[in-house]
Design an enzyme around this catalytic site. Sequence first.
Site, PDB file in Angstrom:
ATOM      1  N   ASP A 161       5.572  45.945  39.711  1.00 15.16           N
ATOM      2  CA  ASP A 161       5.985  44.882  38.797  1.00 15.16           C
ATOM      3  C   ASP A 161       5.716  45.278  37.342  1.00 15.16           C
ATOM      4  O   ASP A 161       6.561  45.053  36.464  1.00 15.16           O
ATOM      5  CB  ASP A 161       5.204  43.610  39.177  1.00 15.16           C
ATOM      6  CG  ASP A 161       5.712  42.409  38.426  1.00 15.16           C
ATOM      7  OD1 ASP A 161       6.888  42.069  38.602  1.00 15.16           O
ATOM      8  OD2 ASP A 161       4.922  41.824  37.660  1.00 15.16           O
ATOM      9  N   LYS A 209       8.295  45.983  33.974  1.00 10.02           N
ATOM     10  CA  LYS A 209       8.101  45.459  32.615  1.00 10.02           C
ATOM     11  C   LYS A 209       8.097  46.594  31.592  1.00 10.02           C
ATOM     12  O   LYS A 209       8.655  46.474  30.498  1.00 10.02           O
ATOM     13  CB  LYS A 209       6.795  44.660  32.531  1.00 10.02           C
ATOM     14  CG  LYS A 209       6.833  43.378  33.359  1.00 10.02           C
ATOM     15  CD  LYS A 209       5.500  42.648  33.334  1.00 10.02           C
ATOM     16  CE  LYS A 209       5.555  41.424  34.233  1.00 10.02           C
ATOM     17  NZ  LYS A 209       4.275  40.712  34.339  1.00 10.02           N
ATOM     18  N   VAL A 214       8.653  39.710  30.258  1.00  3.71           N
ATOM     19  CA  VAL A 214       7.415  40.405  29.863  1.00  3.71           C
ATOM     20  C   VAL A 214       6.520  39.409  29.130  1.00  3.71           C
ATOM     21  O   VAL A 214       6.926  38.851  28.103  1.00  3.71           O
ATOM     22  CB  VAL A 214       7.686  41.609  28.939  1.00  3.71           C
ATOM     23  CG1 VAL A 214       6.389  42.365  28.666  1.00  3.71           C
ATOM     24  CG2 VAL A 214       8.725  42.547  29.535  1.00  3.71           C
ATOM     25  N   GLY A 246       2.236  32.420  34.897  1.00  6.42           N
ATOM     26  CA  GLY A 246       2.042  31.003  35.203  1.00  6.42           C
ATOM     27  C   GLY A 246       3.360  30.274  35.043  1.00  6.42           C
ATOM     28  O   GLY A 246       4.240  30.703  34.298  1.00  6.42           O
TER      29      GLY A 246
END
Lengths: 282, 282
Positions: free
Chosen positions: A141, A145, A72, A261
């Site tokens: 997705d 989380k 997360v 990222g």
Amino acid sequence: MQAALEYRLTRPILVDVSDADGADVLFEEALARGCDVVTANKKPLAGPRAAFEALRAAAGRAGRVLKAEATVGAGLPVVDTLEILLGTGDTVRAVQGCLSGTLGFVMSALEAGRPLSEAVAEAKAKGYTEPDPVADLSGADVARKAVILARWSGLAGPDDEPAVQLEGLVDASWAGLPWPELEGRLKTLDAEFEARRGAAEAAGEVWRYVAHVDPGEIRVGPARVAKDSPAGRLAGTENLVVFHSDRYNTIPLVVTGPGAGVEVTAMGVLGDILRVAAERRR
Amino acid sequence: MQAALEYRLTRPILVDVSDADGADVLFEEALARGCDVVTANKKPLAGPRAAFEALRAAAGRAGRVLKAEATVGAGLPVVDTLEILLGTGDTVRAVQGCLSGTLGFVMSALEAGRPLSEAVAEAKAKGYTEPDPVADLSGADVARKAVILARWSGLAGPDDEPAVQLEGLVDASWAGLPWPELEGRLKTLDAEFEARRGAAEAAGEVWRYVAHVDPGEIRVGPARVAKDSPAGRLAGTENLVVFHSDRYNTIPLVVTGPGAGVEVTAMGVLGDILRVAAERRR
């Protein structure tokens, strides 16, 4: 993986940076064999509650830890903050957040008046989306989380975990469509999204893709928020997590920053590995 | 304390929740004798650089840790975030923040048009200030936090630590004045602060008390910031810490929340104790 478990390593750490299905079974075996487990893979933690409980129990029996910071907010201090809140005796009352860099980018582009189909095409071109953008757009997705936050915060317990109320930007059944066809379908939604944007703007609001984790309720979906709220002020791929607890009540504890990222995700994983290593240094 | 060191404890942790002077000497002795050290006391970490380096060296020689989460932002994940950034190979480029709940309250009251003398009187009445409010208003406390951030982030090294450029809201020489006399002096500043507020407001700005930690420079003092900036949006006693690093560059990592108070400070201390304990669990 099975082969690795056969080696006689000294205190190995199993690190899962895949998004493989079925890793919960491997994790349980690894924990039972004395591995600590560090995962960026959300799936083994967000599946059926019983499987999650089995993991926790396996870790407890073996005296090993299961760490998941990267699941997360990538490298942002989210899971660890929950652990410290609970470990020091606080009670978490609610967690809210914008947990998807991809959807953050899309919602910001929509806010700027760009068509949905264009926003998604650009997110795809920039490498922000999964290979199949529907994996992001369906909200699946983010729902994972939210489940991890609910479980790690104690807001959902073994016997009172609510089902996720999930509303995607597009229908999950669009998964697997080749891009040209998906783009065509997205174009059929452009006018509707533009109308929604206009209605929100007239009220000083913007659309964000928000996860709400409350006692007895987990909601994930697009929501109108005040332009001048923490979520409304987010730009692009930025993530936001808001923690409300007994201690952080009138003013919450808030963490924001890039939540996706390669580098910041690697940081989340490596940070967990360092914590496990520190726990062994003595 | 000296007496405690004479006991044959099993792996004790020295916890300093005082604001005593001279604790660096005790810390060094405690580390050398095998204690880990957890401190909410900023003074031993923010004194002469050589004393800080001696502490680090003592910890290194003894294989013990020196933890200080509660010294900046109370329970907010600040010092630990720096440790994880550096530990995972990032380079911190700058840290900015509003690090004083007391001054945050005063600056918010000034923003709302209240006279300085009234704002400080109310902060004092609410228990937000030190017994002598000049300890807060001079900025000395924020300067210590800025030095700790500079040292923990690597922005200041043993051989290149800049002196703090400190501008207080009032002169440090006012320390020790009885309240009625201090209140009288504050009243002489009310008009000037009101004029400053008006000038900032005309430019869409507000005054905040800000710490800037940059390579080769540590600045602490009142600063005009855009009303619509992270610092400008703070309300009351809320703290803000903004981390810029190689990894968190275009979008920084930001932590906000209450940064003062008994409970959240205790959380910072207890969180450190739990981490030390976890490191010993194996």
